[in-house]
Scaffold this motif. Sequence first.
Motif, PDB file in Angstrom:
ATOM      1  N   ARG A  81       0.834  -1.200   0.000  1.00 42.36           N
ATOM      2  CA  ARG A  81       0.000   0.000   0.000  1.00 42.36           C
ATOM      3  C   ARG A  81       0.875   1.260   0.000  1.00 42.36           C
ATOM      4  NH1 ARG A  81      -4.933   2.226   1.382  1.00 42.36           N
ATOM      5  NH2 ARG A  81      -4.746   4.125   2.624  1.00 42.36           N
ATOM      6  N   GLN A 114       1.384   4.051  -3.037  1.00 40.95           N
ATOM      7  CA  GLN A 114       1.172   5.481  -2.813  1.00 40.95           C
ATOM      8  C   GLN A 114       2.412   6.286  -3.192  1.00 40.95           C
ATOM      9  OE1 GLN A 114      -0.207   5.806   1.229  1.00 40.95           O
ATOM     10  NE2 GLN A 114      -2.287   5.250   0.686  1.00 40.95           N
ATOM     11  N   ALA A 123       2.717   6.458  -6.914  1.00 42.64           N
ATOM     12  CA  ALA A 123       1.712   7.361  -7.480  1.00 42.64           C
ATOM     13  C   ALA A 123       2.176   8.813  -7.394  1.00 42.64           C
ATOM     14  CB  ALA A 123       0.373   7.179  -6.772  1.00 42.64           C
ATOM     15  N   ASP A 163      -1.391  16.817  -8.671  1.00 42.46           N
ATOM     16  CA  ASP A 163      -2.609  17.638  -8.677  1.00 42.46           C
ATOM     17  C   ASP A 163      -3.703  17.042  -9.546  1.00 42.46           C
ATOM     18  OD1 ASP A 163      -1.406  19.511  -7.048  1.00 42.46           O
ATOM     19  OD2 ASP A 163      -0.696  20.735  -8.716  1.00 42.46           O
ATOM     20  N   TRP A 164      -3.317  16.410 -10.649  1.00 40.79           N
ATOM     21  CA  TRP A 164      -4.308  16.018 -11.649  1.00 40.79           C
ATOM     22  C   TRP A 164      -4.404  14.519 -11.876  1.00 40.79           C
ATOM     23  CZ3 TRP A 164      -7.361  19.930 -12.751  1.00 40.79           C
ATOM     24  CH2 TRP A 164      -6.849  21.223 -12.582  1.00 40.79           C
ATOM     25  N   THR A 216      -2.492  11.839  -9.795  1.00 41.09           N
ATOM     26  CA  THR A 216      -2.429  11.048  -8.569  1.00 41.09           C
ATOM     27  C   THR A 216      -3.725  11.184  -7.782  1.00 41.09           C
ATOM     28  OG1 THR A 216      -0.061  11.455  -8.505  1.00 41.09           O
ATOM     29  CG2 THR A 216      -1.072  10.639  -6.483  1.00 41.09           C
ATOM     30  N   ALA A 217      -4.230  12.431  -7.711  1.00 42.91           N
ATOM     31  CA  ALA A 217      -5.395  12.699  -6.856  1.00 42.91           C
ATOM     32  C   ALA A 217      -6.641  11.938  -7.312  1.00 42.91           C
ATOM     33  CB  ALA A 217      -5.675  14.196  -6.824  1.00 42.91           C
ATOM     34  N   ILE A 218      -6.754  11.636  -8.604  1.00 43.04           N
ATOM     35  CA  ILE A 218      -7.954  10.938  -9.080  1.00 43.04           C
ATOM     36  C   ILE A 218      -7.820   9.414  -8.985  1.00 43.04           C
ATOM     37  CG2 ILE A 218      -8.670  12.785 -10.639  1.00 43.04           C
ATOM     38  CD1 ILE A 218      -7.523  11.081 -12.966  1.00 43.04           C
ATOM     39  N   GLY A 219      -6.667   8.920  -8.563  1.00 48.71           N
ATOM     40  CA  GLY A 219      -6.488   7.474  -8.477  1.00 48.71           C
ATOM     41  C   GLY A 219      -5.799   6.897  -9.699  1.00 48.71           C
ATOM     42  N   GLY A 223      -2.508  13.350 -21.500  1.00 50.92           N
ATOM     43  CA  GLY A 223      -3.545  14.119 -22.177  1.00 50.92           C
ATOM     44  C   GLY A 223      -3.033  15.382 -22.849  1.00 50.92           C
ATOM     45  N   PHE A 265      -9.814  26.713 -10.695  1.00 46.39           N
ATOM     46  CA  PHE A 265     -10.444  25.523 -11.264  1.00 46.39           C
ATOM     47  C   PHE A 265     -11.152  24.731 -10.173  1.00 46.39           C
ATOM     48  CE2 PHE A 265     -10.497  20.993 -12.010  1.00 46.39           C
ATOM     49  CZ  PHE A 265     -11.058  20.890 -13.270  1.00 46.39           C
ATOM     50  N   PHE A 266     -10.445  24.496  -9.087  1.00 46.68           N
ATOM     51  CA  PHE A 266     -10.982  23.664  -8.000  1.00 46.68           C
ATOM     52  C   PHE A 266     -12.073  24.398  -7.233  1.00 46.68           C
ATOM     53  CE2 PHE A 266      -6.687  22.109  -8.869  1.00 46.68           C
ATOM     54  CZ  PHE A 266      -6.945  20.762  -9.064  1.00 46.68           C
ATOM     55  N   THR A 311      -4.715   6.445  -2.934  1.00 45.00           N
ATOM     56  CA  THR A 311      -4.021   7.722  -2.796  1.00 45.00           C
ATOM     57  C   THR A 311      -4.669   8.641  -1.759  1.00 45.00           C
ATOM     58  OG1 THR A 311      -3.709   7.466  -5.149  1.00 45.00           O
ATOM     59  CG2 THR A 311      -3.054   9.578  -4.176  1.00 45.00           C
ATOM     60  N   ASN A 312      -5.982   8.682  -1.754  1.00 45.98           N
ATOM     61  CA  ASN A 312      -6.717   9.501  -0.782  1.00 45.98           C
ATOM     62  C   ASN A 312      -8.022   8.755  -0.477  1.00 45.98           C
ATOM     63  OD1 ASN A 312      -8.526  10.144  -2.971  1.00 45.98           O
ATOM     64  ND2 ASN A 312      -7.092  11.743  -3.613  1.00 45.98           N
ATOM     65  N   VAL A 355     -10.225   7.842  -3.461  1.00 48.71           N
ATOM     66  CA  VAL A 355      -9.636   6.787  -4.303  1.00 48.71           C
ATOM     67  C   VAL A 355      -9.713   5.446  -3.578  1.00 48.71           C
ATOM     68  CG1 VAL A 355      -7.476   5.978  -5.321  1.00 48.71           C
ATOM     69  CG2 VAL A 355      -8.152   8.377  -5.579  1.00 48.71           C
ATOM     70  N   LEU A 359     -10.339   4.804 -15.561  1.00 50.25           N
ATOM     71  CA  LEU A 359      -9.563   6.028 -15.766  1.00 50.25           C
ATOM     72  C   LEU A 359      -9.781   6.435 -17.226  1.00 50.25           C
ATOM     73  CD1 LEU A 359      -7.213   8.087 -15.130  1.00 50.25           C
ATOM     74  CD2 LEU A 359      -5.670   6.285 -15.939  1.00 50.25           C
ATOM     75  N   PHE A 362      -8.498  15.600 -20.833  1.00 53.28           N
ATOM     76  CA  PHE A 362      -8.629  15.742 -19.386  1.00 53.28           C
ATOM     77  C   PHE A 362      -8.798  14.347 -18.784  1.00 53.28           C
ATOM     78  CE2 PHE A 362     -10.388  16.713 -15.301  1.00 53.28           C
ATOM     79  CZ  PHE A 362      -9.895  17.974 -14.983  1.00 53.28           C
ATOM     80  N   PRO A 363      -7.945  13.994 -17.807  1.00 52.22           N
ATOM     81  CA  PRO A 363      -8.065  12.680 -17.182  1.00 52.22           C
ATOM     82  C   PRO A 363      -8.962  12.707 -15.944  1.00 52.22           C
ATOM     83  CG  PRO A 363      -6.000  13.693 -16.497  1.00 52.22           C
ATOM     84  CD  PRO A 363      -6.749  14.720 -17.326  1.00 52.22           C
ATOM     85  N   HIS A 364      -9.861  11.756 -15.840  1.00 52.74           N
ATOM     86  CA  HIS A 364     -10.637  11.623 -14.607  1.00 52.74           C
ATOM     87  C   HIS A 364     -11.329  10.260 -14.576  1.00 52.74           C
ATOM     88  CE1 HIS A 364     -12.261  12.945 -10.852  1.00 52.74           C
ATOM     89  NE2 HIS A 364     -11.984  14.216 -11.053  1.00 52.74           N
ATOM     90  N   LEU A 365     -11.953   9.987 -13.454  1.00 56.56           N
ATOM     91  CA  LEU A 365     -12.715   8.751 -13.316  1.00 56.56           C
ATOM     92  C   LEU A 365     -13.992   8.849 -14.126  1.00 56.56           C
ATOM     93  CD1 LEU A 365     -12.244   8.538  -9.469  1.00 56.56           C
ATOM     94  CD2 LEU A 365     -11.065   7.154 -11.196  1.00 56.56           C
ATOM     95  N   HIS A 378     -10.105  15.505  -1.699  1.00 54.40           N
ATOM     96  CA  HIS A 378      -9.324  16.388  -2.577  1.00 54.40           C
ATOM     97  C   HIS A 378     -10.361  17.029  -3.512  1.00 54.40           C
ATOM     98  CE1 HIS A 378      -6.704  17.730  -5.828  1.00 54.40           C
ATOM     99  NE2 HIS A 378      -5.656  17.443  -5.095  1.00 54.40           N
ATOM    100  N   ILE A 437     -10.534  17.756  -6.492  1.00 51.79           N
ATOM    101  CA  ILE A 437     -10.710  17.187  -7.834  1.00 51.79           C
ATOM    102  C   ILE A 437     -11.868  16.187  -7.835  1.00 51.79           C
ATOM    103  CG2 ILE A 437      -9.064  15.255  -7.576  1.00 51.79           C
ATOM    104  CD1 ILE A 437      -9.402  17.397 -10.744  1.00 51.79           C
ATOM    105  N   HIS A 438     -12.192  15.641  -6.651  1.00 52.95           N
ATOM    106  CA  HIS A 438     -13.282  14.672  -6.566  1.00 52.95           C
ATOM    107  C   HIS A 438     -14.651  15.337  -6.466  1.00 52.95           C
ATOM    108  CE1 HIS A 438     -10.926  11.049  -6.644  1.00 52.95           C
ATOM    109  NE2 HIS A 438     -10.074  11.604  -5.813  1.00 52.95           N
TER     110      HIS A 438
END
Lengths: 399, 170
Positions: free
Chosen positions: A124, A128, A131, A137-138, A140-143, A257, B49-50, B107-108, B111, B120, B132-135, B160, B162-163
């Motif tokens: 684990r 982390q 990652a 910011d963009w 790692t934070a989203i997984g 991206g 942005f956030f 990560t948080n 996540v 992803l 743009f990357p996101h779930l 965070h 971004i979520h």
Amino acid sequence: MSSLPVIAAVGCTKIASEHRDCNARDLLADALLDMLADAGMAGLDAVEHGLASYESDHFNMQMTMGAILHDSIGMMPKPGLRVEGGGATGALALRTAWAHIQSGLCDSILVYGVEKNGRGLSSRTANQLFALSADVDWETAIGGTYTGFYAAMMRAHMAKYGTREEQFAHVAARNRGNAAFNPIAQRPMDISIDDVLRSCPVAEPYKLLDCSLLSDGAACILLASEAWARAHVPAYQSRPAVYFTGTGCGTDTMRLGDRYPHITNFRAKQQAAQAAYAMAGIRDPLRELDVAEVYDSYSGVEIQAVEDLGWVAQGAGGQAVAAGAFDLDGALPVNPSGGLLGRGAPVGATGILQALEIAQQLWGVADARRQVNNAKRGLTDTHAGIASISVVNIFERRD
Amino acid sequence: MSDKVSSLIDITERDESVDDMWGGFRQIERIRLELSQRYYYSLGRQSRFFIELANQRFFASACDGCEKVYAPPRPLCPACLRPCDWRELSGEGSLETWSALYFSPGTNADVAALEPPYVLAYALLDGADTLFPHLLRAEAASLQRGMRLRVAYNEGPVSHPIHLMYFAPA
């Protein structure tokens, strides 16, 4: 005073999922003693400069480890520095060492890479920490994970060029098979393409056996001017001279991206290769190279790499790989060592291990089952992230 | 550095059958160390942005010089080396590439709460020049390149900012 460097000596530890009985200093000690035996040297008194190559402060819970490593092998009060460039660290360290020799700053420099990436942390924590090497910011934070970024890239390559899973499974099976002929390899395996396809999914389309290894290990290379090597390295006279004839480096955006619409391949690698070829006087790399160590962090990455290194057209990598063009008996043997998939990948040592394999191939001292016959020119390809930094180094035997 | 005392895990013996030069160093002690870190982390010039995600608005940045639109936003245009302007996008776009991930890096908290496999996704948002990357909250098997997506929002609380957003099929 400029002088093209030669590889004067090489040494390494066995690569393993864990060297329980060694910390980073101990691994360096073993790699260094192996190198001194290779060189026929009694010590490092004559060596002028040190260069430490490791990626992670976190994995060792130690900052300024370069100074500790330098100290542990008695290099004081000689100059030293640390080089870091993610996955490309070891290759970037050799490139930096090349410049030290070429500039006349010194005539000899010991490049030592070491990493404890194996089981010294909980998985684990390790996940982390890895990652954190993406954009925190963009990505790692989203997984996001590197396996995921590489997988999304490979999906784009498949969509654009028709590349197939069994084509990159070929790389996974072949490199692990090559590792069986390499005594230092971490994970030799006799597996089929079907075994790879049936392994559990990690990040589609990549499955467990498409992924490279976490490793503990260390490697050293002594780079020197030809005159210095002749004067100070007893083994130097007894084998062909291997010159470090070209080095190229390229970069790209950190995030996949931001490269849109160019998301199938590695622009940084194309740049690095062209620079290295120009420096080494190579016009037709597929014909002029005899052996290569390619950065196979994931099996499909080797397919992308053979395109970006200019050996086949963009999009033709899958077919060429599956046809055996880069097998041990192919047109250009790739990853005879087993690569990151089979030999293992202690990050700071990886680029150095690749160059070590090329040196042994050019000297003709590799295990006969993986030795490429009469190899004269070899290449290493190493990158960081999804090739945000890419380094290509070229070595040539001159009898 | 460490908020716990280190604790002994084990002492093992190296294999005595190995006849190497390290015979005097066979006992190996392994300890557990803990290191926790807390950051007061500035999102810097990306902050708006956030902040606007909480208002359910999606902002990119645009360069006056080269007219490139960056999503995620870049305060400085790396091509022109001049400040960008904020530009609101509709939040609609199309799926360019993706991967279904079977292991979460944890990560948080958001996540760590994901149930693998999670997707992803890289989306080309209408009006943007980057992906743009996101779930993407959708079944992986249902995905097709080019399918329409939209930015969806949630109220939080989140680990965070971004979520505060994710992608959903349009």
